[in-house]
Motif scaffolding. Sequence first.
Motif, PDB file in Angstrom:
ATOM      1  N   UNK A 158       0.809  -1.226   0.000  1.00 57.29           N
ATOM      2  CA  UNK A 158       0.000   0.000   0.000  1.00 57.29           C
ATOM      3  C   UNK A 158       0.842   1.277   0.000  1.00 57.29           C
ATOM      4  N   UNK A 159       2.072   1.194   0.487  1.00 55.04           N
ATOM      5  CA  UNK A 159       2.935   2.390   0.513  1.00 55.04           C
ATOM      6  C   UNK A 159       3.426   2.776  -0.881  1.00 55.04           C
ATOM      7  N   UNK A 160       3.349   1.812  -1.808  1.00 50.66           N
ATOM      8  CA  UNK A 160       3.846   2.063  -3.164  1.00 50.66           C
ATOM      9  C   UNK A 160       2.743   1.791  -4.204  1.00 50.66           C
ATOM     10  N   UNK A 161       1.538   2.105  -3.838  1.00 50.45           N
ATOM     11  CA  UNK A 161       0.400   1.855  -4.720  1.00 50.45           C
ATOM     12  C   UNK A 161       0.539   2.677  -6.007  1.00 50.45           C
ATOM     13  N   UNK A 162       0.317   2.033  -7.153  1.00 53.39           N
ATOM     14  CA  UNK A 162       0.510   2.715  -8.426  1.00 53.39           C
ATOM     15  C   UNK A 162      -0.451   3.894  -8.564  1.00 53.39           C
ATOM     16  N   UNK A 163       0.070   5.015  -9.030  1.00 55.60           N
ATOM     17  CA  UNK A 163      -0.744   6.211  -9.229  1.00 55.60           C
ATOM     18  C   UNK A 163      -1.190   6.217 -10.684  1.00 55.60           C
ATOM     19  N   UNK A 164      -2.474   5.927 -10.884  1.00 54.05           N
ATOM     20  CA  UNK A 164      -2.946   5.792 -12.260  1.00 54.05           C
ATOM     21  C   UNK A 164      -3.610   7.078 -12.718  1.00 54.05           C
ATOM     22  N   UNK A 165      -2.852   7.872 -13.417  1.00 56.99           N
ATOM     23  CA  UNK A 165      -3.370   9.120 -13.963  1.00 56.99           C
ATOM     24  C   UNK A 165      -2.735   9.289 -15.341  1.00 56.99           C
ATOM     25  N   UNK A 166      -3.598   9.381 -16.336  1.00 65.57           N
ATOM     26  CA  UNK A 166      -3.102   9.365 -17.708  1.00 65.57           C
ATOM     27  C   UNK A 166      -2.132  10.526 -17.990  1.00 65.57           C
ATOM     28  N   UNK A 167      -2.489  11.713 -17.497  1.00 62.95           N
ATOM     29  CA  UNK A 167      -1.661  12.884 -17.816  1.00 62.95           C
ATOM     30  C   UNK A 167      -0.282  12.814 -17.153  1.00 62.95           C
ATOM     31  N   UNK A 168      -0.297  12.391 -15.883  1.00 61.27           N
ATOM     32  CA  UNK A 168       0.981  12.292 -15.171  1.00 61.27           C
ATOM     33  C   UNK A 168       1.847  11.196 -15.801  1.00 61.27           C
ATOM     34  N   UNK A 169       1.219  10.044 -16.075  1.00 57.37           N
ATOM     35  CA  UNK A 169       1.992   8.935 -16.671  1.00 57.37           C
ATOM     36  C   UNK A 169       2.554   9.320 -18.028  1.00 57.37           C
ATOM     37  N   UNK A 170       1.726  10.011 -18.830  1.00 60.94           N
ATOM     38  CA  UNK A 170       2.234  10.355 -20.162  1.00 60.94           C
ATOM     39  C   UNK A 170       3.320  11.432 -20.068  1.00 60.94           C
ATOM     40  N   UNK A 171       3.218  12.316 -19.073  1.00 57.51           N
ATOM     41  CA  UNK A 171       4.284  13.321 -18.894  1.00 57.51           C
ATOM     42  C   UNK A 171       5.601  12.637 -18.543  1.00 57.51           C
ATOM     43  N   UNK A 172       5.528  11.661 -17.631  1.00 55.27           N
ATOM     44  CA  UNK A 172       6.747  10.929 -17.243  1.00 55.27           C
ATOM     45  C   UNK A 172       7.294  10.172 -18.446  1.00 55.27           C
ATOM     46  N   UNK A 175       7.290   3.887 -13.537  1.00 50.10           N
ATOM     47  CA  UNK A 175       6.046   3.697 -12.786  1.00 50.10           C
ATOM     48  C   UNK A 175       5.926   4.802 -11.741  1.00 50.10           C
ATOM     49  N   UNK A 176       4.773   5.458 -11.712  1.00 45.76           N
ATOM     50  CA  UNK A 176       4.541   6.498 -10.696  1.00 45.76           C
ATOM     51  C   UNK A 176       3.733   5.866  -9.572  1.00 45.76           C
ATOM     52  N   UNK A 177       4.206   6.031  -8.338  1.00 47.68           N
ATOM     53  CA  UNK A 177       3.437   5.500  -7.210  1.00 47.68           C
ATOM     54  C   UNK A 177       2.971   6.636  -6.305  1.00 47.68           C
ATOM     55  N   UNK A 178       1.859   6.351  -5.642  1.00 46.01           N
ATOM     56  CA  UNK A 178       1.198   7.393  -4.865  1.00 46.01           C
ATOM     57  C   UNK A 178       1.803   7.467  -3.462  1.00 46.01           C
ATOM     58  N   UNK A 179       2.598   8.490  -3.234  1.00 45.78           N
ATOM     59  CA  UNK A 179       3.218   8.645  -1.915  1.00 45.78           C
ATOM     60  C   UNK A 179       3.657  10.093  -1.736  1.00 45.78           C
ATOM     61  N   UNK A 180       3.411  10.660  -0.553  1.00 42.18           N
ATOM     62  CA  UNK A 180       3.899  12.035  -0.308  1.00 42.18           C
ATOM     63  C   UNK A 180       5.422  12.094  -0.166  1.00 42.18           C
ATOM     64  N   UNK A 181       6.061  10.907  -0.002  1.00 43.41           N
ATOM     65  CA  UNK A 181       7.521  10.889   0.152  1.00 43.41           C
ATOM     66  C   UNK A 181       8.188  11.394  -1.129  1.00 43.41           C
ATOM     67  N   UNK A 182       9.271  12.139  -0.964  1.00 43.75           N
ATOM     68  CA  UNK A 182      10.054  12.576  -2.129  1.00 43.75           C
ATOM     69  C   UNK A 182      11.023  11.431  -2.397  1.00 43.75           C
ATOM     70  N   UNK A 183      10.708  10.637  -3.421  1.00 43.08           N
ATOM     71  CA  UNK A 183      11.459   9.400  -3.581  1.00 43.08           C
ATOM     72  C   UNK A 183      11.439   8.905  -5.030  1.00 43.08           C
ATOM     73  N   UNK A 184      12.504   8.280  -5.433  1.00 40.61           N
ATOM     74  CA  UNK A 184      12.578   7.569  -6.724  1.00 40.61           C
ATOM     75  C   UNK A 184      13.624   6.501  -6.542  1.00 40.61           C
ATOM     76  N   UNK A 185      13.394   5.336  -7.088  1.00 43.77           N
ATOM     77  CA  UNK A 185      14.396   4.273  -6.971  1.00 43.77           C
ATOM     78  C   UNK A 185      14.358   3.336  -8.166  1.00 43.77           C
ATOM     79  N   UNK A 186      15.415   2.591  -8.272  1.00 41.92           N
ATOM     80  CA  UNK A 186      15.594   1.710  -9.416  1.00 41.92           C
ATOM     81  C   UNK A 186      15.396   0.264  -8.996  1.00 41.92           C
ATOM     82  N   UNK A 187      14.654  -0.455  -9.808  1.00 43.40           N
ATOM     83  CA  UNK A 187      14.444  -1.880  -9.577  1.00 43.40           C
ATOM     84  C   UNK A 187      15.129  -2.585 -10.758  1.00 43.40           C
ATOM     85  N   UNK A 188      15.789  -3.718 -10.536  1.00 44.11           N
ATOM     86  CA  UNK A 188      16.509  -4.378 -11.635  1.00 44.11           C
ATOM     87  C   UNK A 188      15.673  -4.482 -12.919  1.00 44.11           C
ATOM     88  N   UNK A 189      16.370  -4.497 -14.032  1.00 45.50           N
ATOM     89  CA  UNK A 189      15.700  -4.668 -15.315  1.00 45.50           C
ATOM     90  C   UNK A 189      15.247  -3.359 -15.948  1.00 45.50           C
TER      91      UNK A 189
END
Lengths: 258, 161
Positions: free
Chosen positions: A55-69, A90-104
């Motif tokens: 739940x802390x990294x729930x995907x943020x599904x918003x067409x405009x934000x996703x297409x901007x990214x 992938x954009x996830x819904x969290x107030x934390x200022x965060x970005x990280x890399x997952x393999x692949x």
Amino acid sequence: MQRTILRDLLVLLGVFGLIWLVFSLFSYPEDPQLLSIHKEEKLGEVYVDLILLNPMFEEFENRQVSSAVKVIGDRLEEGLEDSEYNYRFVVFNSPMINAFTVPGGNILISTGLIGFCDSPEELAAVIAHEMGHVEERHVVSRLLKELGIEILTSGDQYVIGEVSGLLTSTSFDRKQEAAADLFAAKLLESTSIEPRTLATFFRKLEEEMDNELMQHFEIISTHPNFRSRIREALSFKSAKDFKADPIDLDWELIRAEL
Amino acid sequence: MDYHPLPQPDQIETRIKEDAMGAYFMMFATAAMGLPLPILNLVAAIIYYYVNRDKGKFVQFHTLQSLYSQIPVTLLNSGLVVWTIVNFVRDLDFTGFYWGYLVMVATANLVYFIFSIVGAVRARKGFFYYFLFFGKLAYHQVYRIRPERDQSTLKNRPPGP
């Protein structure tokens, strides 16, 4: 006698030379070459799915934000012609200022980070930095070092769950951060984005260093040496004919969607 | 090539046996001093050799064997210290070659330590104990008959023809 002395010397040199060689080859468990990119991508898919279930990294599904990214990601990928990775943002819904890399080649970005960036170029600088970790295979090296190839590729569900947890709070060492910064500056320059935007973003982060929302952001994991990173990013010399081409996005509109 | 005959344990005085044993125990005395600067061990071993080399060939053999075997160990340890400092100062990676070297140096120190203990015990009992390579080298150096040098040290000579 002289001949046997010489023979003994050769035996000694051979034995100790062999010890050096053998232990050099067997004591380097974090070599990312141990895991092929194909395998890394397969593992990455599983990890991303698991992380998004949290739940802390729930995907943020918003067409405009996703297409901007995606616009920003595509622009950066233009500068990575030789890359073997298929990037996924992938954009996830969290107030934390965060970005990280997952393999692949998976880069996860929080809505908090998008809101914190004052321009699409700032977000591009962060993504370029994360791409640096991907291309230099820092995440894989770190996982191999901490867990070893057998555990990492075991396919055990419990292990996969633990690894997903590790990925959300991975930190890199000073050298890896410096390499990712330099990679980002070069990538930004090659895609006509002002490379020193990275320094601007770092300076903003430094001002907010005590902000609790930033505590899991890997980019600040070298906290005590942050000043030198700002200096390095600022001193990056662009080519003489470099001309910045702003990313064509209505950033305020994007931020309003968050 | 000819060599001087070797003395048997009952022909060697206890004091000489103890001096020969001392050559190996030197390193324990200087080990703490030599940790930050391995070269100090070597300096101590060289001094010990020059102080004791006039006490006969048995002492000379053991001190020289201890000294010779200490040279590569010292160089290896120094290399490790320098490599580690350079890596820290220049923020370089501790690569596989570094870790391999570390294991090799540790093995060399362990082997040197064990051989020195055995060498010291054997010397105390008046025996010869030959390390691989260094033992033969020291024996060759000390016990080889060198007519020019051996003749020149003789003060009393038989009458001429």
